[in-house]
Motif scaffolding. Structure first.
Motif, PDB file in Angstrom:
ATOM      1  N   ALA A 131      30.252 -47.357  69.901  1.00  0.00           N
ATOM      2  CA  ALA A 131      29.503 -48.087  68.996  1.00  0.00           C
ATOM      3  C   ALA A 131      30.276 -48.212  67.782  1.00  0.00           C
ATOM      4  O   ALA A 131      30.959 -47.571  67.258  1.00  0.00           O
ATOM      5  CB  ALA A 131      28.213 -47.264  68.572  1.00  0.00           C
ATOM      6  N   LEU A 132      30.280 -49.618  67.560  1.00  0.00           N
ATOM      7  CA  LEU A 132      31.165 -50.031  66.257  1.00  0.00           C
ATOM      8  C   LEU A 132      30.431 -49.645  64.945  1.00  0.00           C
ATOM      9  O   LEU A 132      29.498 -50.301  64.718  1.00  0.00           O
ATOM     10  CB  LEU A 132      31.300 -51.377  66.608  1.00  0.00           C
ATOM     11  N   THR A 133      31.117 -48.933  64.100  1.00  0.00           N
ATOM     12  CA  THR A 133      30.777 -48.818  62.956  1.00  0.00           C
ATOM     13  C   THR A 133      31.466 -49.944  61.813  1.00  0.00           C
ATOM     14  O   THR A 133      32.072 -50.683  62.280  1.00  0.00           O
ATOM     15  CB  THR A 133      31.280 -47.348  62.382  1.00  0.00           C
ATOM     16  N   ALA A 134      30.872 -49.839  60.505  1.00  0.00           N
ATOM     17  CA  ALA A 134      31.512 -50.727  59.607  1.00  0.00           C
ATOM     18  C   ALA A 134      32.997 -50.660  59.553  1.00  0.00           C
ATOM     19  O   ALA A 134      33.625 -51.827  59.353  1.00  0.00           O
ATOM     20  CB  ALA A 134      30.688 -50.706  58.273  1.00  0.00           C
ATOM     21  N   SER A 135      33.408 -49.335  59.592  1.00  0.00           N
ATOM     22  CA  SER A 135      34.930 -49.303  59.337  1.00  0.00           C
ATOM     23  C   SER A 135      35.516 -49.941  60.566  1.00  0.00           C
ATOM     24  O   SER A 135      36.472 -50.479  60.409  1.00  0.00           O
ATOM     25  CB  SER A 135      35.147 -47.771  59.139  1.00  0.00           C
ATOM     26  N   ASP A 136      35.171 -49.801  61.882  1.00  0.00           N
ATOM     27  CA  ASP A 136      35.540 -50.203  62.937  1.00  0.00           C
ATOM     28  C   ASP A 136      35.693 -51.763  63.090  1.00  0.00           C
ATOM     29  O   ASP A 136      36.561 -52.519  63.348  1.00  0.00           O
ATOM     30  CB  ASP A 136      34.843 -49.838  64.098  1.00  0.00           C
ATOM     31  N   LEU A 137      34.569 -52.348  62.713  1.00  0.00           N
ATOM     32  CA  LEU A 137      34.407 -53.940  62.400  1.00  0.00           C
ATOM     33  C   LEU A 137      35.596 -54.426  61.413  1.00  0.00           C
ATOM     34  O   LEU A 137      36.087 -55.304  61.588  1.00  0.00           O
ATOM     35  CB  LEU A 137      33.122 -54.150  61.875  1.00  0.00           C
ATOM     36  N   ALA A 138      35.668 -53.640  60.194  1.00  0.00           N
ATOM     37  CA  ALA A 138      36.639 -54.152  59.087  1.00  0.00           C
ATOM     38  C   ALA A 138      37.937 -53.982  59.872  1.00  0.00           C
ATOM     39  O   ALA A 138      38.909 -54.867  59.577  1.00  0.00           O
ATOM     40  CB  ALA A 138      36.580 -53.086  57.965  1.00  0.00           C
ATOM     41  N   ARG A 139      38.334 -52.928  60.514  1.00  0.00           N
ATOM     42  CA  ARG A 139      39.677 -52.691  61.232  1.00  0.00           C
ATOM     43  C   ARG A 139      40.060 -53.798  62.225  1.00  0.00           C
ATOM     44  O   ARG A 139      40.832 -54.418  62.013  1.00  0.00           O
ATOM     45  CB  ARG A 139      39.836 -51.381  61.614  1.00  0.00           C
ATOM     46  N   VAL A 140      38.986 -54.146  62.993  1.00  0.00           N
ATOM     47  CA  VAL A 140      39.111 -55.229  63.998  1.00  0.00           C
ATOM     48  C   VAL A 140      39.388 -56.356  63.570  1.00  0.00           C
ATOM     49  O   VAL A 140      40.273 -57.267  63.910  1.00  0.00           O
ATOM     50  CB  VAL A 140      38.022 -55.121  65.322  1.00  0.00           C
ATOM     51  N   GLY A 141      38.443 -56.600  62.302  1.00  0.00           N
ATOM     52  CA  GLY A 141      38.620 -57.924  61.797  1.00  0.00           C
ATOM     53  C   GLY A 141      39.951 -58.331  61.140  1.00  0.00           C
ATOM     54  O   GLY A 141      40.364 -59.261  61.202  1.00  0.00           O
ATOM     55  N   THR A 142      40.399 -57.281  60.396  1.00  0.00           N
ATOM     56  CA  THR A 142      41.853 -57.233  59.851  1.00  0.00           C
ATOM     57  C   THR A 142      42.828 -57.549  60.984  1.00  0.00           C
ATOM     58  O   THR A 142      43.868 -58.481  60.650  1.00  0.00           O
ATOM     59  CB  THR A 142      42.106 -55.895  59.181  1.00  0.00           C
ATOM     60  N   ASP A 143      42.685 -56.844  62.046  1.00  0.00           N
ATOM     61  CA  ASP A 143      43.673 -57.006  62.989  1.00  0.00           C
ATOM     62  C   ASP A 143      43.623 -58.403  63.451  1.00  0.00           C
ATOM     63  O   ASP A 143      44.938 -59.084  63.775  1.00  0.00           O
ATOM     64  CB  ASP A 143      43.328 -56.006  64.219  1.00  0.00           C
ATOM     65  N   ILE A 144      42.526 -58.980  64.099  1.00  0.00           N
ATOM     66  CA  ILE A 144      42.440 -60.348  64.558  1.00  0.00           C
ATOM     67  C   ILE A 144      42.865 -61.397  63.492  1.00  0.00           C
ATOM     68  O   ILE A 144      43.695 -62.532  63.697  1.00  0.00           O
ATOM     69  CB  ILE A 144      41.201 -60.578  64.785  1.00  0.00           C
ATOM     70  N   GLY A 145      42.572 -61.170  62.143  1.00  0.00           N
ATOM     71  CA  GLY A 145      43.101 -61.898  61.007  1.00  0.00           C
ATOM     72  C   GLY A 145      44.518 -61.893  60.929  1.00  0.00           C
ATOM     73  O   GLY A 145      44.973 -63.157  60.759  1.00  0.00           O
ATOM     74  N   VAL A 146      45.155 -60.711  60.947  1.00  0.00           N
ATOM     75  CA  VAL A 146      46.523 -60.893  60.836  1.00  0.00           C
ATOM     76  C   VAL A 146      47.248 -61.573  62.004  1.00  0.00           C
ATOM     77  O   VAL A 146      48.226 -62.332  61.741  1.00  0.00           O
ATOM     78  CB  VAL A 146      46.927 -59.463  60.742  1.00  0.00           C
ATOM     79  N   ALA A 147      46.749 -61.267  63.140  1.00  0.00           N
ATOM     80  CA  ALA A 147      47.372 -61.832  64.269  1.00  0.00           C
ATOM     81  C   ALA A 147      47.377 -63.345  64.229  1.00  0.00           C
ATOM     82  O   ALA A 147      48.237 -64.080  64.766  1.00  0.00           O
ATOM     83  CB  ALA A 147      46.784 -61.260  65.685  1.00  0.00           C
ATOM     84  N   THR A 148      46.163 -63.838  63.681  1.00  0.00           N
ATOM     85  CA  THR A 148      46.016 -65.265  63.479  1.00  0.00           C
ATOM     86  C   THR A 148      46.844 -65.875  62.616  1.00  0.00           C
ATOM     87  O   THR A 148      47.455 -66.962  62.759  1.00  0.00           O
ATOM     88  CB  THR A 148      44.586 -65.781  63.250  1.00  0.00           C
ATOM     89  N   LEU A 149      47.171 -65.279  61.597  1.00  0.00           N
ATOM     90  CA  LEU A 149      47.972 -65.651  60.525  1.00  0.00           C
ATOM     91  C   LEU A 149      49.345 -65.786  60.743  1.00  0.00           C
ATOM     92  O   LEU A 149      50.000 -66.606  60.586  1.00  0.00           O
ATOM     93  CB  LEU A 149      47.998 -64.563  59.289  1.00  0.00           C
ATOM     94  N   PHE A 150      49.845 -64.875  61.723  1.00  0.00           N
ATOM     95  CA  PHE A 150      51.217 -64.983  62.512  1.00  0.00           C
ATOM     96  C   PHE A 150      51.236 -66.475  63.007  1.00  0.00           C
ATOM     97  O   PHE A 150      52.145 -67.003  63.039  1.00  0.00           O
ATOM     98  CB  PHE A 150      51.446 -64.092  63.345  1.00  0.00           C
ATOM     99  N   ALA A 151      50.328 -66.907  63.919  1.00  0.00           N
ATOM    100  CA  ALA A 151      50.246 -67.970  64.531  1.00  0.00           C
ATOM    101  C   ALA A 151      50.229 -69.177  63.435  1.00  0.00           C
ATOM    102  O   ALA A 151      51.318 -69.998  63.745  1.00  0.00           O
ATOM    103  CB  ALA A 151      49.207 -68.175  65.449  1.00  0.00           C
ATOM    104  N   VAL A 152      49.661 -69.226  62.418  1.00  0.00           N
ATOM    105  CA  VAL A 152      49.470 -70.015  61.481  1.00  0.00           C
ATOM    106  C   VAL A 152      51.068 -70.039  60.652  1.00  0.00           C
ATOM    107  O   VAL A 152      51.357 -71.089  60.718  1.00  0.00           O
ATOM    108  CB  VAL A 152      48.229 -69.889  60.292  1.00  0.00           C
ATOM    109  N   ALA A 153      51.326 -68.916  60.420  1.00  0.00           N
ATOM    110  CA  ALA A 153      52.939 -68.995  59.851  1.00  0.00           C
ATOM    111  C   ALA A 153      53.953 -69.802  60.829  1.00  0.00           C
ATOM    112  O   ALA A 153      54.741 -70.404  60.208  1.00  0.00           O
ATOM    113  CB  ALA A 153      53.001 -67.861  59.422  1.00  0.00           C
ATOM    114  N   ILE A 154      54.047 -69.236  61.890  1.00  0.00           N
ATOM    115  CA  ILE A 154      55.083 -70.031  62.746  1.00  0.00           C
ATOM    116  C   ILE A 154      54.835 -71.503  63.078  1.00  0.00           C
ATOM    117  O   ILE A 154      55.742 -72.213  62.952  1.00  0.00           O
ATOM    118  CB  ILE A 154      54.828 -69.222  64.293  1.00  0.00           C
TER     119      ILE A 154
END
Length: 397
Positions: free
Chosen positions: A361-384
């Motif tokens: 079950a996803l907690t608030a901290s899990d959602l924040a962590r996953v959201g950060t992971d996905i956001g950083v991965a997307t920023l890599f694509a934008v930067a490239i």
């Protein structure tokens, strides 16, 4: 729409890349995931120590050497040997894992060294074909000698027999071990195969998208093709949008193929995973699919053609998935490798996959962590992609 269809036709005319990089590597990811799942399912529920086969050659015959031989007989599977010829024969036939040799004067030397503060004598050991088991047995024998030395110091008036008994008693002491589990966590290895697959699937996504999309962009970058497009009664913005749409379809196709394949093959492991976790898992996989799309654009702006794109896609995919922990867990890597891993998108997507498939079950901290992971991965694509645009403008200038 003509440009859009032409982009797809260019990729379709090179089916070897779609088959080798996407289909075959995806099936290899399935194989790796199933292997990990089978190993996790076959893991023993309890620990059983290895009982090595040991032969003791007692050339001393003292009370202390006999005490060591007696302890070895209770701790290991003792193999009786008579003479050097039988010892060599036992080693050659893999009948023993370790041969312990106690030379003449061993017992008295141990007592004298312990009570005078000198170095204790070493137990001479020879190993069989199972070297690891033999080394472990020799290390335990050395520990017995160390405890005998401590007993000789603590009991300065004790004889060799008493010192041997104290060492054997000390070797018999074991710490109480209990396994604590979280009732809400379920089986720790339930989604081991699926986690491995989705982490490893970044390899086929990376290699296939970089090669196919890069090939399409390089074809449309040729001067003759650009002149034809310039004569078409369509605005350059619309042509670029159609080309981008075709490349995006190729990236989404790789994402859809690997995602559906993983969900189908590992349906048994994912049956208890909440739908919200699976939805976010697909979003994370989509985020990593955008990186090779941007990378292909940048490489095509640098002028790479078919051979260069193959090298970049294949090697780059292996390196990125390695730094993401797909080949070897990052916990086994050095601090330098773990630091470098933070600068690649696969590390962040791998962290998101592990979190999503490991949480019931996803907690608030899990959602924040996953959201950060996905956001950083997307920023890599934008930067490239931004770097590719800058390179394109620089080349035109």
């Amino acid at each position: 729409m003509s440009t859009f269809r032409s982009a797809l036709r260019v990729a379709w005319r090179h089916p070897v890349y779609l088959v080798s990089y996407l289909a075959i590597l995806s099936l290899m990811s399935v194989l790796v995931g199933r292997l990990v799942a089978d190993q996790a399912a076959a893991a023993p529920s309890s620990y059983e120590p290895v009982r090595a086969s040991v032969a003791v050659v007692d050339e001393d015959g003292s009370d202390l050497s006999r005490a060591l031989a007696s302890w070895a007989g209770g701790r290991f599977e003792l193999v009786e040997t008579n003479g050097a010829q039988e010892v060599q024969d036992a080693l050659a036939r893999s009948l023993v894992d370790c041969v312990l040799v106690l030379p003449q004067g061993f017992g008295q030397e141990l007592l004298d060294a312990a009570r005078t503060g000198d170095d204790l004598p070493n137990v001479q050991a020879t190993y069989g074909t199972d070297v690891q088991t033999g080394v472990l047995a020799a290390q335990e024998a050395s520990q017995w000698v160390s405890l005998a030395g401590s007993a000789a110091v603590l009991e300065p008036d004790a004889g060799a027999g008493v010192v041997g008994e104290l060492a054997t008693q000390a070797m018999g002491q074991r710490a109480d071990v209990a396994t604590l589990t979280n009732a809400d966590a379920g089986d720790a290895h339930t989604t081991a195969g699926a986690t491995t697959y989705f982490n490893f699937s970044a390899y086929p996504i990376m290699s296939s998208v970089v090669v196919t999309v890069g090939l399409v962009l390089s074809v449309f970058s040729e001067s003759e093709v650009r002149r034809r497009q310039g004569c078409a009664p369509v605005s350059p913005a619309r042509l670029d949008a159609s080309l981008l749409g075709g490349c995006l379809v190729l990236a989404l196709g790789a994402w859809a193929w690997t995602s559906v394949l993983g969900l189908a093959v590992f349906a048994d492991e994912l049956s208890d995973v909440p739908a919200a976790n699976l939805a976010l898992l697909l979003v994370a996989q989509l985020a990593i699919s955008l990186t090779p799309l941007s990378l292909a654009f940048m490489l095509s702006r640098l002028g790479l053609r078919e051979q260069g794109l193959n090298a970049a896609g294949n090697i780059g995919g292996m390196v990125l998935t390695f730094l993401g922990g797909a080949w070897v867990p990052l916990s086994l890597m050095g601090e330098e490798v773990r630091t470098v891993a933070h600068f690649v998108p696969t590390y962040w997507v791998s962290d998101a996959v592990t979190t999503l498939l490991g949480a019931s079950a996803l907690t608030a901290s899990d959602l924040a962590r996953v959201g950060t992971d996905i956001g950083v991965a997307t920023l890599f694509a934008v930067a490239i992609a931004a770097l590719g645009l800058a390179l394109s403008r620089a080349r035109r200038a």
